[in-house]
Write a protein that holds these residues in place. Structure first.
Motif, PDB file in Angstrom:
ATOM      1  N   ASP A   1       0.903  -1.198  -0.234  1.00  0.00           N
ATOM      2  CA  ASP A   1       0.028   0.018  -0.170  1.00  0.00           C
ATOM      3  C   ASP A   1       0.825   1.192   0.182  1.00  0.00           C
ATOM      4  O   ASP A   1       2.075   1.227   0.614  1.00  0.00           O
ATOM      5  N   GLU A   2       0.435   2.180  -0.848  1.00  0.00           N
ATOM      6  CA  GLU A   2       1.184   3.548  -0.778  1.00  0.00           C
ATOM      7  C   GLU A   2       1.376   4.302   0.485  1.00  0.00           C
ATOM      8  O   GLU A   2       2.192   4.897   0.753  1.00  0.00           O
ATOM      9  N   ASN A   3       0.383   3.713   1.528  1.00  0.00           N
ATOM     10  CA  ASN A   3       0.234   4.548   2.880  1.00  0.00           C
ATOM     11  C   ASN A   3       1.207   3.725   3.768  1.00  0.00           C
ATOM     12  O   ASN A   3       1.170   4.028   5.009  1.00  0.00           O
ATOM     13  N   SER A   4       2.171   2.643   3.341  1.00  0.00           N
ATOM     14  CA  SER A   4       2.579   1.953   4.176  1.00  0.00           C
ATOM     15  C   SER A   4       3.881   2.771   4.833  1.00  0.00           C
ATOM     16  O   SER A   4       4.667   2.131   5.880  1.00  0.00           O
ATOM     17  N   GLY A   5       4.411   3.744   4.255  1.00  0.00           N
ATOM     18  CA  GLY A   5       5.536   4.674   4.702  1.00  0.00           C
ATOM     19  C   GLY A   5       6.871   3.984   3.805  1.00  0.00           C
ATOM     20  O   GLY A   5       6.869   2.930   3.437  1.00  0.00           O
ATOM     21  N   TRP A   6       7.578   4.846   3.803  1.00  0.00           N
ATOM     22  CA  TRP A   6       8.773   4.584   3.049  1.00  0.00           C
ATOM     23  C   TRP A   6      10.170   5.153   4.193  1.00  0.00           C
ATOM     24  O   TRP A   6      10.439   6.235   4.004  1.00  0.00           O
ATOM     25  N   SER A   7      10.607   4.003   4.953  1.00  0.00           N
ATOM     26  CA  SER A   7      11.672   4.187   5.769  1.00  0.00           C
ATOM     27  C   SER A   7      12.946   4.487   4.965  1.00  0.00           C
ATOM     28  O   SER A   7      13.092   4.289   3.736  1.00  0.00           O
ATOM     29  N   ALA A   8      13.926   5.154   5.755  1.00  0.00           N
ATOM     30  CA  ALA A   8      15.392   5.296   4.995  1.00  0.00           C
ATOM     31  C   ALA A   8      15.770   4.162   4.409  1.00  0.00           C
ATOM     32  O   ALA A   8      16.418   3.840   3.510  1.00  0.00           O
ATOM     33  N   GLN A   9      15.744   3.022   5.309  1.00  0.00           N
ATOM     34  CA  GLN A   9      16.458   1.855   5.064  1.00  0.00           C
ATOM     35  C   GLN A   9      15.676   1.198   3.996  1.00  0.00           C
ATOM     36  O   GLN A   9      16.219   0.231   3.198  1.00  0.00           O
ATOM     37  N   LYS A  10      14.315   1.233   3.681  1.00  0.00           N
ATOM     38  CA  LYS A  10      13.606   0.701   2.809  1.00  0.00           C
ATOM     39  C   LYS A  10      13.859   1.306   1.385  1.00  0.00           C
ATOM     40  O   LYS A  10      14.050   0.587   0.465  1.00  0.00           O
ATOM     41  N   VAL A  11      14.018   2.486   1.427  1.00  0.00           N
ATOM     42  CA  VAL A  11      14.561   3.355   0.284  1.00  0.00           C
ATOM     43  C   VAL A  11      15.903   2.807  -0.179  1.00  0.00           C
ATOM     44  O   VAL A  11      15.996   2.547  -1.303  1.00  0.00           O
ATOM     45  N   THR A  12      16.866   2.760   0.706  1.00  0.00           N
ATOM     46  CA  THR A  12      18.120   2.067   0.517  1.00  0.00           C
ATOM     47  C   THR A  12      18.064   0.604  -0.147  1.00  0.00           C
ATOM     48  O   THR A  12      18.678   0.375  -1.259  1.00  0.00           O
ATOM     49  N   ASN A  13      17.363  -0.202   0.463  1.00  0.00           N
ATOM     50  CA  ASN A  13      16.936  -1.471   0.179  1.00  0.00           C
ATOM     51  C   ASN A  13      16.754  -1.681  -1.282  1.00  0.00           C
ATOM     52  O   ASN A  13      17.263  -2.430  -2.192  1.00  0.00           O
TER      53      ASN A  13
END
Length: 967
Positions: free
Chosen positions: A271-283
């Motif tokens: 879901d687009e509302n699940s959030g994008w943490s910095a580590q998720k963006v990096t991964n």
């Protein structure tokens, strides 16, 4: 210091005891003490001093620590202290806070110390081998510091340590066991160790890959939660990159192991509302880079295409396109996703077609290509995003002539949406090409040039594009508008983009060159630009103008008298000078940004001002620079000789092509005739089969009739008054004989029909054989035509007779059915026998029952005979329809024969004309005519053989018919 005094046996610590003396005493104690506890305490003390007094401990204690590793392996605690101490000495990790002023100096000194101590440690390769053997220990206090120490060694002097591990027996395999350790700390540090080990070493990369590294790493990524995992996922992905990047063997192993399919869940962002943490963006960023490693343009084409195919089949491309069109995706992830999709579809037609079908979730839905182009020509979008969209568009059109045609078609007048409700890709490119933003001009020009790359058809189609400049003024062509903007003196980036577009457009397209030269202002503008002495910034524009003028010369077909090749070269020599022209042409390849753009297809620029050259354009310059230089220095006589040679070759090719086409047409005609003959043979066989079936059915009817007659005859002796009763009820022997005669007459009619069908087939074969040899001579053609006309007339007459016979036969069949019905009625009447006087009632009843049973069977057989006669009449009607169809086929074949005779006459006239016009090539034409005759002669023999076989088959059919005898 109190702790150190206690360790050293309670010695007093005065001011005279410096740190160096303390370290020296500890080292002596490690070397000389016989008690394990004393040595362990001394090593623990050295560990505590090793961070602050790294240099002193390293110089004095390293040798003693290595000796401890060799001799005290039975005690895991002292081994752990020794490994920790060595790690503190060699590692450059600074845990203490350092002032900002001293940070740079301390870092440099730390790196120097680490390298020096590492060099001392690996000077004896046995030390590294010893360390590898210690990693086999399962004890946490030994394995973990050992992993950290080996990782630090690899970071300091990677290539030297890699070579030692490579030659060590089972060295890499021991390290691979770390990934299976149940303790996450050791497993995670093992991943970091393998990262350092596999960096820039193809041999170790292959060993690690074949030690089942892919399976283990993908399992770890899945266990940690894919893109939602922590830094461990990132470390595993970096290790996978090390194993796959620039390693074709590992890439093939990864693909063959079906590991690409396991990458698809990585990109299920939810879901687009699940959030994008910095580590998720990096991964996710590293995951996208890993996909690009597998489909990089620098890989072998075969390996890249196989990975692209696998990514489409497993749904990975579809998943990436979903992220591409999703909302709420961070900008850097969106940019990297665009780059990844670009390389997944680059040069692979199936993926390109799928990408063309992707629509953005808008109302109304728009193609993804249009949405991306809107971002590219929008100057408010980030620069890196615009570069990514341009790269995506280039990859979509790379070796995709279908996509190129679709893009160019959106610019043509017949396909433009008159309502203006939707914006097409072509309209966006034109809007960007003539906007006030120079970067949009450059991007749109390069994108449009890729729509023309190696596609002469689209270059010609683009000449049809007309632009409305202002209200009241007539429209101008796109080519003219580009030259108008060039002459207006816009920004350098805009002019460079337009010149690259024009050079790509005119190359290998003489028609476009003619359109360009037709505008009388273009050549003076180019020569004026080249001849001027301008600054360094304008030298690139001068070089591109020289390239455009050279293309106009090299691809000139001399269709414009005022701008023929020779006149343009004279103009260059008069106004510019050949040497000066070649010097200006060389400015392109000498430019500092030219070599950078020629390295990779992706437009990767640090800032917009560096966006000058396109990768595909650099290849065009490299291809044309040499040939244009030769064309400028070539004399007019050499040009004329080349043109004459080209014309001669073209004429020869045209003659050969003409006769090839003629032979091909005749082969097609012969093939059609053969097919028609085979079709008629099949029809004839079907008719003969039908006749045979009818004959057999008639024979069955005859047998059933004889059986019925015999049964009736056997009943006569049982009843004395049977014959009298028969005569009384109207069943006379004369009627039975008459029925037999009618059946025999029906059989004779069938035989006559069969013979007539055989004669018809023979006539058809004769007609076909006469059509298959239309070119023998005029006299034989006329004779065959007359004979065919007579045969057709006879055939029509016989067909009319046959129709009348069929009509009469159908009447006879109807009459026979009526008589059979009367016979049935009489038989039913006969079923009631007259009583015989003198017999007892029981005997009479038995006889009556017997007669009734026999008559019931007779009625059933008569009913079946009636049904079979009805089916026979229907089959005869079908034969009549087939005969009518054969009659129409004969008429069609006659018409085709007349057409073939006309074609042969025209061919003879055309051959005579060619003999007159091409007298100088009489020998070649003579040989070609012999080939034609040779091609025609075997066909006649084949047709004669086929007609002979047909006659033999007909004779055999007639013999079979005679053997069967009358019914």
């Amino acid at each position: 210091m109190n702790f150190l005094r206690g360790v050293m046996g309670g010695q007093s610590a005065g001011p005279q005891h410096t740190e160096a003396e303390t370290i020296q005493k500890l080292c002596d104690r490690v070397a000389s003490s016989t008690l394990l506890d004393d040595r362990r305490n001394a090593v623990r003390a050295l560990k505590s001093l090793s961070k602050k007094y790294r240099l002193e401990v390293g110089i004095q204690a390293m040798e003693h620590l290595i000796h401890v590793l060799q001799t005290d392996r039975s005690d895991s605690e002292i081994i752990g202290y020794a490994l920790d101490t060595l790690y503190n000495i060699i590692s450059n990790d600074e845990e203490e806070e350092v002032d900002d002023v001293e940070e740079e100096n301390s870092t440099r000194q730390s790196e120097d110390l680490g390298s020096q101590f590492t060099e001392i440690f690996i000077k004896q390769p046995e030390n590294v081998t010893l360390l590898l053997s210690l990693l086999e220990e399962f004890d946490f206090h030994v394995r973990w510091p050992g992993v950290k120490l080996l990782t630090s060694l690899l970071k300091q002097l990677g290539p030297q340590v890699q070579q030692i591990i490579l030659v060590s027996p089972m060295g890499v395999s021991r390290l691979m066991d770390l990934l299976a350790d149940s303790r996450e700390v050791i497993r995670n540090d093992g991943v970091l160790l393998l990262q350092a080990l596999t960096r820039s070493n193809g041999a170790i990369q292959k060993i690690v890959a074949f030690e089942n590294a892919f399976e283990r790493l993908l399992d770890i990524i899945t266990e940690e939660g894919n893109s939602d995992g922590g830094i461990v996922v990132e470390d595993c992905l970096i290790l996978l990159q090390n194993l796959l990047k620039n390693n074709n063997s590992n890439q093939n192993f990864f693909k063959e192991g079906s590991y690409i399919q396991r990458m698809k869940p990585w990109f299920d962002v939810g879901d687009e509302n699940s959030g994008w943490s910095a580590q998720k963006v990096t991964n996710l960023h590293v995951m996208l880079q890993l996909v690009r490693v597998l489909v990089s343009p620098t890989n072998p084409p075969g390996a890249t295409s196989s990975c692209q195919k696998a990514m489409f089949q497993c749904g990975l491309l579809q998943q990436l396109c979903t992220i591409l069109m999703a909302t709420g995706v961070p900008a850097d992830i969106l940019t990297e996703t665009i780059n990844t999709v670009s390389e997944v579809i680059r040069g692979y037609q199936v993926n390109q077609d799928y990408f063309a079908s992707v629509n953005a979730p808008s109302n109304p839905p728009r193609p993804a290509i249009v949405v991306l182009l809107m971002s590219m020509v929008n100057e408010r979008q980030p620069f890196v995003l615009r570069c990514a969209v341009l790269y995506c568009f280039q990859c979509f059109l790379y070796k995709n002539q279908k996509g190129q045609g679709e893009i160019v078609s959106t610019l043509l007048p017949s396909t433009i949406d008159a309502t203006g409700n939707s914006v097409s890709a072509g309209q966006l490119l034109c809007g960007g090409l003539f906007s006030t933003d120079s970067l949009s001009n450059w991007c749109a020009a390069v994108a449009l040039a890729h729509a023309l790359q190696e596609n002469a058809t689209q270059k010609e189609q683009l000449l049809r594009v007309q632009l409305a400049t202002s209200i009241g003024n007539p429209p101008v062509s796109l080519l003219q508008q580009c030259t108008n903007i060039l002459s207006q003196g816009s920004k350098i980036q805009t002019r460079v983009g337009l010149l690259m577009l024009l050079c790509t457009w005119l190359s290998n397209c003489p028609i476009a060159v003619t359109h360009f030269l037709h505008n009388s202002a273009n050549v003076p503008f180019l020569t004026g630009q080249i001849a001027e002495n301008l600054g360094e910034e304008e030298q690139l524009v001068q070089g591109l103008c020289a390239l455009l003028l050279g293309i106009s010369i090299y691809f000139n077909d001399n269709s414009l008298e005022s701008y023929m090749k020779e006149k343009l070269k004279q103009l260059i020599e008069k106004r510019i000078g050949k040497e000066n022209f070649i010097e200006k042409l060389g400015f392109i390849s000498k430019h500092e940004l030219y070599s950078r753009a020629s390295q990779k297809p992706q437009p990767n620029f640090p800032s917009p001002e560096y966006m000058i050259f396109d990768h595909e354009f650099t290849k065009l310059v490299k291809e044309l620079e040499g040939v244009i230089t030769k064309a400028i220095y070539k004399s007019s006589e050499e040009d004329k000789k080349e043109e004459e040679v080209k014309k001669t070759l073209e004429q020869h090719d045209s003659i050969v092509t003409h006769y090839k086409n003629m032979i091909r047409e005749q082969d097609l005609q012969l093939e059609e005739l053969k097919q028609q003959i085979s079709t008629l043979k099949c029809q004839n066989e079907q008719l003969q089969t039908a006749v045979t079936q009818q004959v057999s059915q008639i024979q069955q009817h005859k047998d059933q009739y004889n059986l019925l007659k015999v049964q009736l005859g056997k009943d006569n002796p049982h009843q004395g008054s049977y014959s009298d009763a028969t005569q009384m009820n109207g069943i006379q022997p004369e009627e039975v004989g008459r029925l037999r005669e009618e059946i025999e007459e029906l059989k004779s009619n069938q035989e006559l029909l069969q013979s007539q069908l055989a004669e018809k087939d023979s006539l058809i074969e004769n007609l076909k054989s006469s059509q298959a040899s239309p070119g023998t001579n005029e006299q034989s053609s006329a004779t065959a035509s007359a004979q065919d006309s007579e045969q057709i007339a006879e055939l029509k007459q016989e067909l009319a007779t046959l129709k009348s016979q069929l009509n009469s036969q159908s009447v006879e069949i109807t009459k026979l059915q009526t008589e059979k019905q009367e016979l049935l009625q009489k038989t039913e009447t006969f079923a009631k026998p007259a009583p015989v006087p003198g017999e007892s009632e029981a005997v009479a009843a038995a006889k009556t029952t017997d007669v009734e049973g026999r008559l019931s069977a007779l009625l059933q057989e008569t009913k079946e005979l009636k049904n079979e006669i009805k089916a026979l009449s229907e089959e005869r009607a079908a034969i009549k329809e087939q005969l009518d169809a054969s009659n129409s086929t004969i008429a069609i074949l006659q018409n085709e024969k007349n057409k073939l005779e006309v074609d042969v006459t025209d061919s003879k006239k055309e051959q005579d004309d060619l003999l007159v016009l091409l007298a100088d090539q009489d020998q070649k034409i003579f040989s070609l005519k012999n080939k034609l005759k040779e091609l025609g002669h075997p066909v006649e023999e084949e047709d004669e053989l086929e007609s002979g076989d047909q006659d033999d088959e007909e004779d055999e059919d007639e013999d079979n018919g005679k053997d069967q005898g009358p019914i």
